[in-house]
Design an enzyme around this catalytic site. Structure first.
Site, mmCIF file in Angstrom:
data_model
loop_
_atom_site.group_PDB
_atom_site.id
_atom_site.type_symbol
_atom_site.label_atom_id
_atom_site.label_comp_id
_atom_site.label_asym_id
_atom_site.label_seq_id
_atom_site.Cartn_x
_atom_site.Cartn_y
_atom_site.Cartn_z
ATOM 1 C CD GLU A 61 -2.813 -1.206 0.041
ATOM 2 O OE1 GLU A 61 -3.205 -0.167 -0.503
ATOM 3 O OE2 GLU A 61 -3.095 -2.354 -0.388
ATOM 4 C CD1 TRP A 90 -1.298 -0.428 -3.851
ATOM 5 C CD2 TRP A 90 -1.859 0.836 -5.624
ATOM 6 N NE1 TRP A 90 -1.969 -1.221 -4.760
ATOM 7 C CE2 TRP A 90 -2.325 -0.468 -5.842
ATOM 8 C CE3 TRP A 90 -2.098 1.804 -6.597
ATOM 9 C CZ2 TRP A 90 -3.015 -0.835 -7.008
ATOM 10 C CZ3 TRP A 90 -2.778 1.443 -7.758
ATOM 11 C CH2 TRP A 90 -3.226 0.141 -7.960
ATOM 12 C CD1 TRP A 147 -18.075 14.176 -16.635
ATOM 13 C CD2 TRP A 147 -18.666 12.277 -15.628
ATOM 14 N NE1 TRP A 147 -16.984 13.337 -16.640
ATOM 15 C CE2 TRP A 147 -17.323 12.159 -16.027
ATOM 16 C CE3 TRP A 147 -19.253 11.186 -14.975
ATOM 17 C CZ2 TRP A 147 -16.548 11.023 -15.796
ATOM 18 C CZ3 TRP A 147 -18.481 10.050 -14.740
ATOM 19 C CH2 TRP A 147 -17.153 9.977 -15.157
ATOM 20 C CG ASN A 157 -8.578 1.901 0.491
ATOM 21 O OD1 ASN A 157 -8.462 2.880 -0.248
ATOM 22 N ND2 ASN A 157 -8.463 0.660 0.052
ATOM 23 C CD1 TRP A 188 -13.714 11.904 -13.593
ATOM 24 C CD2 TRP A 188 -12.060 12.677 -12.307
ATOM 25 N NE1 TRP A 188 -12.765 12.457 -14.423
ATOM 26 C CE2 TRP A 188 -11.729 12.934 -13.662
ATOM 27 C CE3 TRP A 188 -11.167 13.074 -11.320
ATOM 28 C CZ2 TRP A 188 -10.552 13.575 -14.046
ATOM 29 C CZ3 TRP A 188 -9.986 13.703 -11.701
ATOM 30 C CH2 TRP A 188 -9.698 13.955 -13.047
ATOM 31 C CD1 TRP A 228 -11.349 11.085 -5.192
ATOM 32 C CD2 TRP A 228 -13.316 10.698 -6.179
ATOM 33 N NE1 TRP A 228 -12.340 11.230 -4.252
ATOM 34 C CE2 TRP A 228 -13.552 11.011 -4.817
ATOM 35 C CE3 TRP A 228 -14.412 10.418 -6.994
ATOM 36 C CZ2 TRP A 228 -14.848 11.038 -4.266
ATOM 37 C CZ3 TRP A 228 -15.694 10.447 -6.445
ATOM 38 C CH2 TRP A 228 -15.906 10.749 -5.105
#
Ligand code: FAD
Length: 474
Positions: free
Chosen positions: A278, A281, A310, A345, A363, A386
């Site tokens: 993580e 990441w 959107w 998360n 987003w 996102w």
């Protein structure tokens, strides 16, 4: 006698701080500065709780630096445009010879630093910068074709292949040769009290951060693989706010994790390996920000998704921002963020996917809403999260893979305990019904009806992505 200046930014600690150590190494006398810009903070949508946390941490940092004989002075500047001049004026007034800082990798931050080097140079002041936020400088790891990585798994493989243990060498803070006669002064920082989050959840300072890390590594990391997806279990480290402001360094986290796992990344304890993943990441998203500047310019990573149509519904947005969509797991996640400044998360993914797919809202609105409320708001991780959830990003969820919030709720909060914790209106609802909105039941419980139909909204989202693909000839 050389006089040094350490410019603190997102590295508010003594431990594993290469800029501070270099200053102590090279200079007899050292000053420290923190430069705040309110308009920049607002332009980056940073939250009030993060601001309060920042100030609390600067107070602790000031005390720690004073013990080393280094005064901390805080000044305000209008924006990143005015900062280089203010920095160089301060430095020349204080007769600084050499300024030191640790790199930040955002586009605006890189430009600010280039301008700062120039402004200092004009006053004959040297500058040196270092990397503390990453193990590899962003852009350093490349694919076999010499391109930047855009997929996590091969990035991580290369990250491990190239790794050498001495990358995690952490110097002990050095001794200063001469205490500065100047007094610390951080009174220029205007204290903003946030009105919604209990700051006691987030004690300030390096010691508090290290306690949190050690507690997690002693008690929780070994079951991290199993518990990390259950929001009711406090099974993750909750160190993200400390990493976001640099109260704790990622190298320190990786090193302490590896020590518990015989220095193995891929074998040994599954929980430790997963947890270190993580942190990688986080580094991956910093690489994306560096190698694909478009993501810092409000653009999607996947170009074709720029033409997605959107929706924009004021009522739906109002319900979402208040945690009143009528989908308990989504609302519980939003309310956790509003009351704690932090969201688990698993819930960040569920909430972001609901917003961008079921609600089919842009987003970028969700990304901004998170930044405005998170204590751990971090541009690259937030943007990456996102864009992953909305299938506009690198290594994203495929556009047709849409989480069903009811199934997610049943899987990850089976007892409904988490929902009940954050949605008191539902505390008397039987477990069998807690995940599934039912108009009559929920109305009587003073909880809103669902704002949309899951099945129809799923079909609508897939169609919107298909239309955008067709328009781009994919
Ligand atoms: C939509 C969305 C928005 C997000 N916004 C942010 C943000 O603004 N700031 C932020 O720090 N993280 C963000 N994340 C990533 C992740 O949710 C948080 O880092 C994590 O929940 C923090 O809790 P923890 O410290 O207990 O994590 P742990 O599970 O203990 O993990 C340890 C550390 O690894 C890093 N990390 C963990 N997961 C991720 C991830 N998916 N991406 C990048 N780094 C990760 C974090 O620095 C974290 O503190 C976001 C994820 C999503 C899906």
């Amino acid at each position: 006698m050389a006089k040094g200046l350490v410019w603190f930014r997102t590295d508010l600690r003594l431990d594993d701080n290469p800029a501070l150590n270099a200053a102590l190494n090279k200079c007899q006398e050292v000053l420290a500065i923190y430069i705040f810009s309110h308009s920049q903070w607002d332009a980056h949508n940073e939250s009030n709780i993060k601001h309060e946390f920042l100030i609390n941490n600067l107070i602790v940092l000031k005390e720690s630096l004073e013990k080393l004989g280094i005064p901390l002075i805080a000044i305000n500047t209008e924006s990143y445009k005015t900062l280089p001049i203010d920095l160089s004026s301060f430095s020349s007034e204080q007769k600084i010879d050499h300024a030191f800082w640790n790199n930040e990798f955002g586009l605006n931050e890189i430009n600010r630093d280039l301008a700062s080097v120039e402004a200092l140079k004009k006053k004959n002041i040297e500058s040196s910068s270092f990397d503390d936020q990453v193990v590899y400088e962003p852009g350093f790891l490349k694919t076999g074709q010499g391109k930047p990585f855009s997929v996590f798994t091969p990035f991580k493989r290369r990250w491990i292949e190239n790794f050498e243990m001495n990358f995690l060498d952490i110097e002990e803070p050095l001794e200063l040769k001469k205490s500065s006669p100047i007094r610390s002064d951080i009174s220029a920082l205007k204290f903003v009290k946030n009105n919604s989050v209990n700051i006691d959840l987030w004690p300030a300072g390096e010691d508090a951060a290290r306690d949190r890390l050690e507690n997690f590594l002693q008690l929780k990391v070994k079951s991290y693989s199993e518990s990390r997806n259950s929001p009711i279990i406090d099974g993750t480290s909750r160190i993200s706010p400390y990493l976001a402001l640099g109260i704790l360094s990622p190298k320190r986290c990786i090193l302490e994790g590896l020590k518990l796992n015989n220095f193995e990344f891929t074998s040994g304890n599954k929980g430790i390996c997963k947890w270190i993943d993580e942190i990688v990441w986080r580094e991956f998203y910093r690489n994306i920000m560096h190698s694909f500047p478009k993501v810092s310019k409000n653009l999607p990573f996947q170009d074709y998704t720029a033409s997605i149509q959107w929706r924009h519904s004021k009522e739906e947005l109002k319900a979402f921002y208040a945690g009143k969509t009528g989908f308990p797991i989504v609302d519980a996640g939003i309310r956790q963020m509003l009351s704690e400044g932090w969201m688990h998360n698993r819930l960040r993914m569920i909430v972001a996917m609901f917003f961008t797919k079921n609600m089919l809202h842009d987003w970028r609105l969700g990304e901004k809403f998170f930044m405005q409320h998170l204590i751990d708001g971090d541009f690259s991780s937030n943007n990456g999260g996102w864009q992953w959830s909305s299938s506009t990003g690198t290594d994203s969820a495929p556009y047709f893979r849409i989480f069903n919030p009811i199934t997610q709720s049943q899987n990850f909060d089976p007892s409904g305990e988490f929902i009940k914790k954050f949605i008191p209106e539902l505390k008397d609802i039987p477990i069998a019904q807690i995940h599934q909105p039912k108009d009559d039941l929920f109305l009587s419980a003073d909880y809103p009806s669902p704002i949309l139909d899951l099945k129809e909204s799923r079909i609508r989202a897939i169609q919107a992505f298909k239309d955008a693909r067709e328009e781009s000839g994919i």
